[in-house]
Design a protein around this motif. Sequence first.
Motif, PDB file in Angstrom:
ATOM      1  N   LEU A  92       0.835  -1.218   0.000  1.00 15.20           N
ATOM      2  CA  LEU A  92       0.000   0.000   0.000  1.00 15.20           C
ATOM      3  C   LEU A  92       0.859   1.253   0.000  1.00 15.20           C
ATOM      4  O   LEU A  92       0.527   2.267   0.622  1.00 15.20           O
ATOM      5  N   LEU A  93       1.972   1.188  -0.741  1.00 18.28           N
ATOM      6  CA  LEU A  93       2.927   2.278  -0.773  1.00 18.28           C
ATOM      7  C   LEU A  93       2.986   2.862  -2.177  1.00 18.28           C
ATOM      8  O   LEU A  93       2.751   2.172  -3.159  1.00 18.28           O
ATOM      9  N   ASN A  94       3.279   4.151  -2.269  1.00 15.99           N
ATOM     10  CA  ASN A  94       3.550   4.781  -3.563  1.00 15.99           C
ATOM     11  C   ASN A  94       4.419   6.015  -3.329  1.00 15.99           C
ATOM     12  O   ASN A  94       4.628   6.442  -2.187  1.00 15.99           O
ATOM     13  N   GLN A  95       4.926   6.591  -4.409  1.00 17.61           N
ATOM     14  CA  GLN A  95       5.829   7.724  -4.296  1.00 17.61           C
ATOM     15  C   GLN A  95       5.151   8.924  -3.643  1.00 17.61           C
ATOM     16  O   GLN A  95       5.770   9.663  -2.877  1.00 17.61           O
ATOM     17  N   GLU A  96       3.875   9.100  -3.921  1.00 17.38           N
ATOM     18  CA  GLU A  96       3.136  10.235  -3.355  1.00 17.38           C
ATOM     19  C   GLU A  96       3.132  10.176  -1.828  1.00 17.38           C
ATOM     20  O   GLU A  96       3.292  11.209  -1.160  1.00 17.38           O
ATOM     21  N   LYS A  97       2.961   8.981  -1.260  1.00 23.12           N
ATOM     22  CA  LYS A  97       2.957   8.848   0.196  1.00 23.12           C
ATOM     23  C   LYS A  97       4.325   9.170   0.783  1.00 23.12           C
ATOM     24  O   LYS A  97       4.430   9.802   1.844  1.00 23.12           O
ATOM     25  N   VAL A  98       5.375   8.705   0.109  1.00 16.17           N
ATOM     26  CA  VAL A  98       6.731   8.996   0.583  1.00 16.17           C
ATOM     27  C   VAL A  98       6.999  10.495   0.523  1.00 16.17           C
ATOM     28  O   VAL A  98       7.543  11.087   1.455  1.00 16.17           O
ATOM     29  N   GLU A  99       6.587  11.132  -0.583  1.00 16.55           N
ATOM     30  CA  GLU A  99       6.781  12.575  -0.725  1.00 16.55           C
ATOM     31  C   GLU A  99       5.992  13.345   0.328  1.00 16.55           C
ATOM     32  O   GLU A  99       6.452  14.374   0.832  1.00 16.55           O
ATOM     33  N   LYS A 100       4.800  12.847   0.666  1.00 17.49           N
ATOM     34  CA  LYS A 100       3.985  13.491   1.703  1.00 17.49           C
ATOM     35  C   LYS A 100       4.715  13.466   3.043  1.00 17.49           C
ATOM     36  O   LYS A 100       4.729  14.464   3.781  1.00 17.49           O
ATOM     37  N   SER A 101       5.335  12.331   3.373  1.00 21.44           N
ATOM     38  CA  SER A 101       6.079  12.234   4.635  1.00 21.44           C
ATOM     39  C   SER A 101       7.295  13.152   4.607  1.00 21.44           C
ATOM     40  O   SER A 101       7.659  13.747   5.624  1.00 21.44           O
ATOM     41  N   GLU A 102       7.923  13.297   3.436  1.00 16.70           N
ATOM     42  CA  GLU A 102       9.072  14.200   3.316  1.00 16.70           C
ATOM     43  C   GLU A 102       8.654  15.652   3.519  1.00 16.70           C
ATOM     44  O   GLU A 102       9.352  16.422   4.188  1.00 16.70           O
ATOM     45  N   ARG A 103       7.519  16.036   2.929  1.00 11.45           N
ATOM     46  CA  ARG A 103       7.033  17.411   3.104  1.00 11.45           C
ATOM     47  C   ARG A 103       6.730  17.693   4.562  1.00 11.45           C
ATOM     48  O   ARG A 103       7.026  18.777   5.082  1.00 11.45           O
ATOM     49  N   TYR A 104       6.121  16.713   5.243  1.00 16.18           N
ATOM     50  CA  TYR A 104       5.801  16.893   6.663  1.00 16.18           C
ATOM     51  C   TYR A 104       7.091  17.084   7.463  1.00 16.18           C
ATOM     52  O   TYR A 104       7.176  17.960   8.338  1.00 16.18           O
ATOM     53  N   SER A 127      10.194   7.914   9.293  1.00 15.96           N
ATOM     54  CA  SER A 127      11.608   7.592   9.507  1.00 15.96           C
ATOM     55  C   SER A 127      12.415   7.665   8.213  1.00 15.96           C
ATOM     56  O   SER A 127      13.641   7.811   8.250  1.00 15.96           O
ATOM     57  N   LEU A 128      11.748   7.557   7.060  1.00 10.95           N
ATOM     58  CA  LEU A 128      12.471   7.648   5.781  1.00 10.95           C
ATOM     59  C   LEU A 128      13.075   9.038   5.555  1.00 10.95           C
ATOM     60  O   LEU A 128      14.277   9.144   5.286  1.00 10.95           O
ATOM     61  N   PRO A 129      12.285  10.128   5.652  1.00  8.99           N
ATOM     62  CA  PRO A 129      12.904  11.450   5.483  1.00  8.99           C
ATOM     63  C   PRO A 129      13.918  11.771   6.569  1.00  8.99           C
ATOM     64  O   PRO A 129      14.862  12.537   6.325  1.00  8.99           O
ATOM     65  N   ALA A 130      13.768  11.189   7.756  1.00  8.49           N
ATOM     66  CA  ALA A 130      14.767  11.401   8.812  1.00  8.49           C
ATOM     67  C   ALA A 130      16.105  10.814   8.378  1.00  8.49           C
ATOM     68  O   ALA A 130      17.164  11.418   8.581  1.00  8.49           O
ATOM     69  N   GLY A 131      16.058   9.640   7.769  1.00  5.08           N
ATOM     70  CA  GLY A 131      17.285   9.028   7.261  1.00  5.08           C
ATOM     71  C   GLY A 131      17.846   9.784   6.079  1.00  5.08           C
ATOM     72  O   GLY A 131      19.068  10.000   5.978  1.00  5.08           O
ATOM     73  N   LEU A 132      16.975  10.213   5.170  1.00  2.00           N
ATOM     74  CA  LEU A 132      17.427  10.983   4.001  1.00  2.00           C
ATOM     75  C   LEU A 132      18.086  12.290   4.419  1.00  2.00           C
ATOM     76  O   LEU A 132      19.028  12.750   3.788  1.00  2.00           O
ATOM     77  N   ALA A 133      17.557  12.904   5.494  1.00  2.00           N
ATOM     78  CA  ALA A 133      18.104  14.174   5.986  1.00  2.00           C
ATOM     79  C   ALA A 133      19.321  13.969   6.887  1.00  2.00           C
ATOM     80  O   ALA A 133      19.897  14.940   7.376  1.00  2.00           O
ATOM     81  N   ARG A 134      19.690  12.709   7.113  1.00  2.00           N
ATOM     82  CA  ARG A 134      20.823  12.368   7.992  1.00  2.00           C
ATOM     83  C   ARG A 134      20.665  12.972   9.390  1.00  2.00           C
ATOM     84  O   ARG A 134      21.605  13.512   9.984  1.00  2.00           O
ATOM     85  N   MET A 135      19.442  12.887   9.882  1.00  2.00           N
ATOM     86  CA  MET A 135      19.159  13.345  11.243  1.00  2.00           C
ATOM     87  C   MET A 135      20.004  12.549  12.234  1.00  2.00           C
ATOM     88  O   MET A 135      20.263  11.358  12.039  1.00  2.00           O
ATOM     89  N   ASN A 136      20.455  13.194  13.291  1.00  2.00           N
ATOM     90  CA  ASN A 136      21.212  12.508  14.334  1.00  2.00           C
ATOM     91  C   ASN A 136      20.429  11.299  14.848  1.00  2.00           C
ATOM     92  O   ASN A 136      19.276  11.440  15.253  1.00  2.00           O
ATOM     93  N   TYR A 137      21.060  10.124  14.820  1.00  2.00           N
ATOM     94  CA  TYR A 137      20.325   8.896  15.144  1.00  2.00           C
ATOM     95  C   TYR A 137      19.852   8.878  16.595  1.00  2.00           C
ATOM     96  O   TYR A 137      18.764   8.372  16.894  1.00  2.00           O
ATOM     97  N   GLY A 138      20.639   9.431  17.508  1.00  2.00           N
ATOM     98  CA  GLY A 138      20.237   9.460  18.912  1.00  2.00           C
ATOM     99  C   GLY A 138      18.945  10.245  19.103  1.00  2.00           C
ATOM    100  O   GLY A 138      18.027   9.801  19.798  1.00  2.00           O
ATOM    101  N   LYS A 139      18.873  11.423  18.464  1.00  2.00           N
ATOM    102  CA  LYS A 139      17.648  12.225  18.544  1.00  2.00           C
ATOM    103  C   LYS A 139      16.489  11.506  17.849  1.00  2.00           C
ATOM    104  O   LYS A 139      15.355  11.516  18.337  1.00  2.00           O
ATOM    105  N   PHE A 140      16.784  10.915  16.699  1.00  2.00           N
ATOM    106  CA  PHE A 140      15.756  10.182  15.965  1.00  2.00           C
ATOM    107  C   PHE A 140      15.146   9.085  16.844  1.00  2.00           C
ATOM    108  O   PHE A 140      13.923   8.949  16.938  1.00  2.00           O
ATOM    109  N   LEU A 141      15.998   8.304  17.494  1.00  2.00           N
ATOM    110  CA  LEU A 141      15.515   7.200  18.319  1.00  2.00           C
ATOM    111  C   LEU A 141      14.738   7.710  19.528  1.00  2.00           C
ATOM    112  O   LEU A 141      13.712   7.134  19.907  1.00  2.00           O
ATOM    113  N   LEU A 142      15.204   8.809  20.138  1.00  2.00           N
ATOM    114  CA  LEU A 142      14.508   9.379  21.294  1.00  2.00           C
ATOM    115  C   LEU A 142      13.112   9.840  20.908  1.00  2.00           C
ATOM    116  O   LEU A 142      12.122   9.485  21.569  1.00  2.00           O
ATOM    117  N   TYR A 143      12.998  10.615  19.830  1.00  2.00           N
ATOM    118  CA  TYR A 143      11.701  11.139  19.417  1.00  2.00           C
ATOM    119  C   TYR A 143      10.778  10.018  18.947  1.00  2.00           C
ATOM    120  O   TYR A 143       9.566  10.055  19.188  1.00  2.00           O
TER     121      TYR A 143
END
Length: 205
Positions: A92-104, A127-143
Motif C-alpha cells: 500500500l505504498l507509492n511515491q506520493e505517500k513517501v513525498e507526503k512524509s518528506e514534506r511533513y 523515519s524515511l525522510p529522517a534518514g534521508l536528511a541524515r538526522m542525528n540517530y540518537g535524537k531520531f531514536l529518542l523522538y
Amino acid sequence: MNFISSLLANLNYGTILLLMLLESTVIPVPSELVVAPAAYHAASGNLNVFLVVLFATIGADIGASINYFVALYVGRPVIYRFANSRWGKMCLLNQEKVEKSERYFDDHGIVATLTGRLIPGIRHLISLPAGLARMNYGKFLLYTTIGAGAWHAILAAMGWYLHAIVPEDQLEQTIEQYNHYIVAVILGLVLLAIVWLAVKHRKKK
C-alpha cells in the motif's frame, strides 16, 4: 497476510514486537488491531499492559530504525523506485505517500519524528525522510520512542477500557469505531503542539 492474521490471532509479547516492527517499516499492519486487543487481554490477566506498551514500542523502534538506515544508505531514487514497484503497491505504498512524509518532515523539522508517529498515513514512513536528511540517530531514536510510546499507551488505554464494556466478538468493530475519535483528538493535539513549538521558536528568534 495469512501470516499476519495468524500472529494477530495469537498475541503475546513476541508477536506484538514483531507486528509493530513490521508496522514501522512498510508492511500494512494496523497498530490499533494489535496493541488495543493485547491490552484487552491484559485486562483479563493474560498479559501485562505495561509490557504490551513496552514491547510494542521496542518493535516500533526497530522497524523505524530499519527504515532510517535504509534511507540513509540507499537514497531517495531507490526508495521511490521501490514505492512505485509492484512490491511497493502490495505494501500500500507509492511515491506520493513517501513525498507526503518528506514534506511533513521538511515543514516541521526534527520534531516531525515525534509528532509524525501519531498521524495515520505518515506514522510508518516518517523515519524515511529522517534518514534521508541524515538526522542525528540518537535524537531520531529518542523522538521515535516518545511518539510511538505515546501512541501505544493511548491504544492500550482504549483496549483496557473496552474490556469492561465490550464482548470479545465485538472488539475489532468497536476498536475501529473508537479509533476515528482517537485519531481526531490526536490530530488536534499534534496541531496544537506544532503551533506551540512554532511560537516558541519565533520568540527565540
